[in-house]
Write a protein that holds these residues in place. Structure first.
Motif, mmCIF file in Angstrom:
data_model
loop_
_atom_site.group_PDB
_atom_site.id
_atom_site.type_symbol
_atom_site.label_atom_id
_atom_site.label_comp_id
_atom_site.label_asym_id
_atom_site.label_seq_id
_atom_site.Cartn_x
_atom_site.Cartn_y
_atom_site.Cartn_z
ATOM 1 N N LEU A 92 8.450 -29.545 -28.574
ATOM 2 C CA LEU A 92 8.751 -28.254 -27.955
ATOM 3 C C LEU A 92 8.019 -27.121 -28.680
ATOM 4 O O LEU A 92 7.556 -26.159 -28.064
ATOM 5 C CB LEU A 92 10.265 -28.022 -27.975
ATOM 6 C CG LEU A 92 10.813 -26.875 -27.156
ATOM 7 C CD1 LEU A 92 10.345 -26.925 -25.717
ATOM 8 C CD2 LEU A 92 12.340 -26.887 -27.202
ATOM 9 N N VAL A 93 7.903 -27.248 -29.988
ATOM 10 C CA VAL A 93 7.245 -26.213 -30.786
ATOM 11 C C VAL A 93 5.744 -26.189 -30.507
ATOM 12 O O VAL A 93 5.141 -25.138 -30.318
ATOM 13 C CB VAL A 93 7.509 -26.476 -32.291
ATOM 14 C CG1 VAL A 93 6.605 -25.634 -33.166
ATOM 15 C CG2 VAL A 93 8.979 -26.233 -32.617
ATOM 16 N N VAL A 94 5.158 -27.389 -30.460
ATOM 17 C CA VAL A 94 3.708 -27.501 -30.293
ATOM 18 C C VAL A 94 3.299 -27.234 -28.845
ATOM 19 O O VAL A 94 2.319 -26.553 -28.574
ATOM 20 C CB VAL A 94 3.261 -28.917 -30.740
ATOM 21 C CG1 VAL A 94 1.847 -29.219 -30.288
ATOM 22 C CG2 VAL A 94 3.395 -29.062 -32.244
ATOM 23 N N GLY A 95 4.057 -27.798 -27.923
ATOM 24 C CA GLY A 95 3.675 -27.705 -26.509
ATOM 25 C C GLY A 95 4.678 -26.909 -25.708
ATOM 26 O O GLY A 95 4.969 -27.233 -24.557
ATOM 27 N N GLY A 96 5.208 -25.848 -26.287
ATOM 28 C CA GLY A 96 6.302 -25.100 -25.677
ATOM 29 C C GLY A 96 6.114 -24.759 -24.209
ATOM 30 O O GLY A 96 6.992 -25.022 -23.388
ATOM 31 N N HIS A 97 4.941 -24.198 -23.861
ATOM 32 C CA HIS A 97 4.745 -23.794 -22.462
ATOM 33 C C HIS A 97 4.644 -25.000 -21.547
ATOM 34 O O HIS A 97 5.188 -25.009 -20.442
ATOM 35 C CB HIS A 97 3.503 -22.915 -22.330
ATOM 36 C CG HIS A 97 3.678 -21.592 -23.008
ATOM 37 N ND1 HIS A 97 4.615 -20.684 -22.578
ATOM 38 C CD2 HIS A 97 3.091 -21.054 -24.087
ATOM 39 C CE1 HIS A 97 4.586 -19.623 -23.374
ATOM 40 N NE2 HIS A 97 3.666 -19.831 -24.292
ATOM 41 N N LEU A 98 3.961 -26.036 -22.036
ATOM 42 C CA LEU A 98 3.816 -27.245 -21.206
ATOM 43 C C LEU A 98 5.183 -27.877 -20.961
ATOM 44 O O LEU A 98 5.500 -28.305 -19.852
ATOM 45 C CB LEU A 98 2.921 -28.270 -21.915
ATOM 46 C CG LEU A 98 1.461 -27.863 -22.132
ATOM 47 C CD1 LEU A 98 0.772 -28.855 -23.048
ATOM 48 C CD2 LEU A 98 0.755 -27.769 -20.795
ATOM 49 N N LEU A 155 -4.589 -28.554 -26.374
ATOM 50 C CA LEU A 155 -3.687 -28.509 -27.526
ATOM 51 C C LEU A 155 -4.001 -29.614 -28.516
ATOM 52 O O LEU A 155 -4.013 -29.402 -29.735
ATOM 53 C CB LEU A 155 -2.246 -28.713 -27.048
ATOM 54 C CG LEU A 155 -1.400 -27.503 -26.758
ATOM 55 C CD1 LEU A 155 0.000 -27.956 -26.408
ATOM 56 C CD2 LEU A 155 -1.358 -26.555 -27.956
ATOM 57 N N LEU A 156 -4.240 -30.810 -27.987
ATOM 58 C CA LEU A 156 -4.508 -31.943 -28.872
ATOM 59 C C LEU A 156 -5.824 -31.728 -29.627
ATOM 60 O O LEU A 156 -5.948 -32.128 -30.791
ATOM 61 C CB LEU A 156 -4.532 -33.259 -28.080
ATOM 62 C CG LEU A 156 -3.180 -33.646 -27.447
ATOM 63 C CD1 LEU A 156 -3.302 -34.957 -26.659
ATOM 64 C CD2 LEU A 156 -2.063 -33.762 -28.486
ATOM 65 N N GLY A 193 -1.508 -19.431 -27.943
ATOM 66 C CA GLY A 193 -2.839 -20.020 -27.939
ATOM 67 C C GLY A 193 -3.004 -21.238 -28.829
ATOM 68 O O GLY A 193 -4.083 -21.505 -29.347
ATOM 69 N N GLY A 194 -1.919 -21.967 -29.049
ATOM 70 C CA GLY A 194 -2.017 -23.180 -29.854
ATOM 71 C C GLY A 194 -1.806 -22.934 -31.343
ATOM 72 O O GLY A 194 -1.922 -23.857 -32.150
ATOM 73 N N ALA A 195 -1.495 -21.690 -31.725
ATOM 74 C CA ALA A 195 -1.303 -21.415 -33.160
ATOM 75 C C ALA A 195 -0.127 -22.221 -33.734
ATOM 76 O O ALA A 195 -0.172 -22.667 -34.885
ATOM 77 C CB ALA A 195 -1.085 -19.917 -33.393
ATOM 78 N N MET A 196 0.911 -22.438 -32.919
ATOM 79 C CA MET A 196 2.033 -23.243 -33.424
ATOM 80 C C MET A 196 1.638 -24.712 -33.585
ATOM 81 O O MET A 196 2.178 -25.404 -34.434
ATOM 82 C CB MET A 196 3.257 -23.114 -32.501
ATOM 83 C CG MET A 196 4.111 -21.899 -32.754
ATOM 84 S SD MET A 196 4.612 -21.622 -34.484
ATOM 85 C CE MET A 196 5.437 -23.152 -34.916
ATOM 86 N N ALA A 197 0.699 -25.173 -32.758
ATOM 87 C CA ALA A 197 0.209 -26.552 -32.926
ATOM 88 C C ALA A 197 -0.551 -26.671 -34.241
ATOM 89 O O ALA A 197 -0.437 -27.680 -34.951
ATOM 90 C CB ALA A 197 -0.686 -26.942 -31.747
ATOM 91 N N VAL A 198 -1.285 -25.624 -34.586
ATOM 92 C CA VAL A 198 -1.999 -25.599 -35.862
ATOM 93 C C VAL A 198 -0.992 -25.582 -37.018
ATOM 94 O O VAL A 198 -1.117 -26.327 -37.997
ATOM 95 C CB VAL A 198 -2.929 -24.367 -35.932
ATOM 96 C CG1 VAL A 198 -3.491 -24.176 -37.339
ATOM 97 C CG2 VAL A 198 -4.046 -24.497 -34.907
#
Ligand code: NDP
Ligand code: MG
Length: 401
Positions: A140-146, A381-382, A329-334
């Motif tokens: 949920l954190v990484v792909g929240g919008h998806l 994201l990946l 913009g993917g900052a949480m994925a980073v």
């Protein structure tokens, strides 16, 4: 209990802290669901074999191909000895995602994998229409919008004590009646320490959590407060609020699991002794309540509950996550991928305890950091994740931290 007859459960991460407690709940309340399939990494073959014998799933998935033979042999031998039929065994990360998407609207998937590898299974479960009991907060954190776009209203039920508490406190509350959420934090094993005192912390000390017994990554994350940082973002997506309406308060007793303050000035709290079976059982059985699921509070003896602000000067994990979430913009994925690499490096002796959030900051501030726009979807994201992991490893080995 009504309404769950014939419901099937897929359990991802069956051998972990949440997974084993979920099977404990299932053993005590067989009416909740029947175990259809389970997925594991593969590092604990004996536990998987015991689970297969106890719950007789039709499908077993081992994510790590290098460990699959050992798991398969242990299950086969245990089943032969017990005279039980051997379940279908599949191997590889794609098979995990396939299992996650195998059920339908009457069924439930509990995603209790650790790490952002849980994202694709989360999306597959949502697409299948099954209820998603979500312990894997990273997805949920990484792909929240998806995840929020793929989810139908009420399809995701959080299995995280704070978010389960908030969901319960919000029963009967309209979204426009919420002023803000208050997420409680135990403070971890290093509450009250200064940065100087944290410089020498060892992995053993980081694993000594005062109130919860959990897997290695989340326990380390609790010590750095990265776990609380992830939970702030998890709350933003789960409850559709901006990060400045999600407060954090340190509550060392871990009894009030979180709170909601309403626009009229009232605060609603959920309280129970710390026991994750409460959150697991709540998510699996909702809207039913499982009698005797976990011990209740005993108010016949004196007790005190305390609340104090987070020491954000010492622990910078939450502020970093808030900024990453605001940026998007993917900052949480980073942020998350770097933390996963940092925790591994900390346990390998290649990074200090304070180096964990220093590394997250360094990778987030890297001048070449790529962005993932919404249109780039999960592949975007990946790709950002993969860049973050490579960059984190380079920084660790270059000894710049
Ligand atoms: P553990 O490390 O104890 O367990 C992780 C589980 O996932 C294990 O069964 C592991 O298998 C399995 N696994 C690892 N990689 C894969 C993969 N690629 N595919 C399938 N299975 C895999 O973690 P926890 O149970 O502590 O935590 C799980 C999740 O729940 C995390 O996201 C955590 O943040 C969250 N959570 C946990 C809480 C807790 O109390 N533990 C509380 C709130 C949230 P193997 O054993 O073979 O390695
Ligand atoms: Mg939690």
């Amino acid at each position: 209990m009504t309404g769950t007859h014939g419901r099937r459960l897929v359990l991802l991460g069956a051998t972990g802290s949440i997974g084993t407690q979920a099977l404990d709940v299932l053993t005590r309340y067989p009416e909740v669901a029947r175990l259809h399939g389970l997925a594991v990494g593969g590092s604990r073959p004996e536990i998987v074999a015991d689970q297969v014998l106890a719950h007789r799933p039709e499908r077993v998935v081992v994510s790590d191909p290098d460990r699959a033979d050992a798991v398969e042999a242990t299950i086969a031998s245990a089943c032969r000895t017990a005279g039980a039929s051997i379940p279908r065994i599949e191997v590889g990360p794609e098979a995990v995602t396939d299992l996650a998407g195998a059920l339908g609207a009457q069924d439930v998937v509990l995603n209790a994998i650790t790490g952002s590898v849980g994202l694709l299974p989360t999306l597959a479960a949502l697409e299948s229409g099954a209820r998603l009991a979500l312990a894997n907060k990273e997805s949920l954190v990484v792909g929240g919008h998806l995840v929020t776009e793929a989810a139908a209203p009420g399809q995701v039920l959080p299995v995280d004590s704070e978010h389960t508490a908030i969901a319960q406190a919000l029963a009967g509350v309209r979204h426009d009646q919420i002023d803000h959420l208050v997420v409680t934090a135990s403070g971890g094993p290093f509450r009250g320490r200064s940065r100087d005192q944290l410089a020498q912390v060892t992995p053993e000390q980081a694993l000594a959590h005062p109130t919860w017994s959990m897997g290695r990554v989340i326990t380390t994350n609790s010590a750095t407060l990265v776990n609380k940082a992830l939970e702030v973002i998890e709350a933003c997506f789960q409850f559709d609020l901006p990060e400045d309406r999600v407060q954090v308060v340190v509550h060392p007793q871990s009894i009030v699991h979180s709170m909601v303050t309403l626009v009229d000035g009232s605060t609603i709290a959920q309280a129970s002794p710390p026991d994750m079976r409460h959150a697991i059982g709540w998510a699996l059985a909702h809207p039913e309540k499982l009698p005797g699921l976990a011990a209740a509070l005993d108010f016949t003896t004196a007790q005190s509950w305390t609340f104090e602000p987070v020491d954000e000067d010492t622990f910078d994990a939450i502020a970093l996550a808030r900024a990453a979430h605001r940026e998007g913009g993917g900052a949480m994925a980073v942020y998350n991928a770097t933390n996963e690499e940092a925790v591994d490096a900390f346990f390998a002796g290649d990074l200090t305890f304070l180096g964990i959030t220093a590394l997250i900051r360094a990778v987030l501030e890297h001048p070449e950091r790529p962005r993932a726009e919404r249109a780039d979807g999960v592949e975007g994201l990946l790709a950002v994740e993969a860049w973050a992991r490579r960059t984190a490893r380079t920084l660790i080995t270059s000894a710049e931290l």
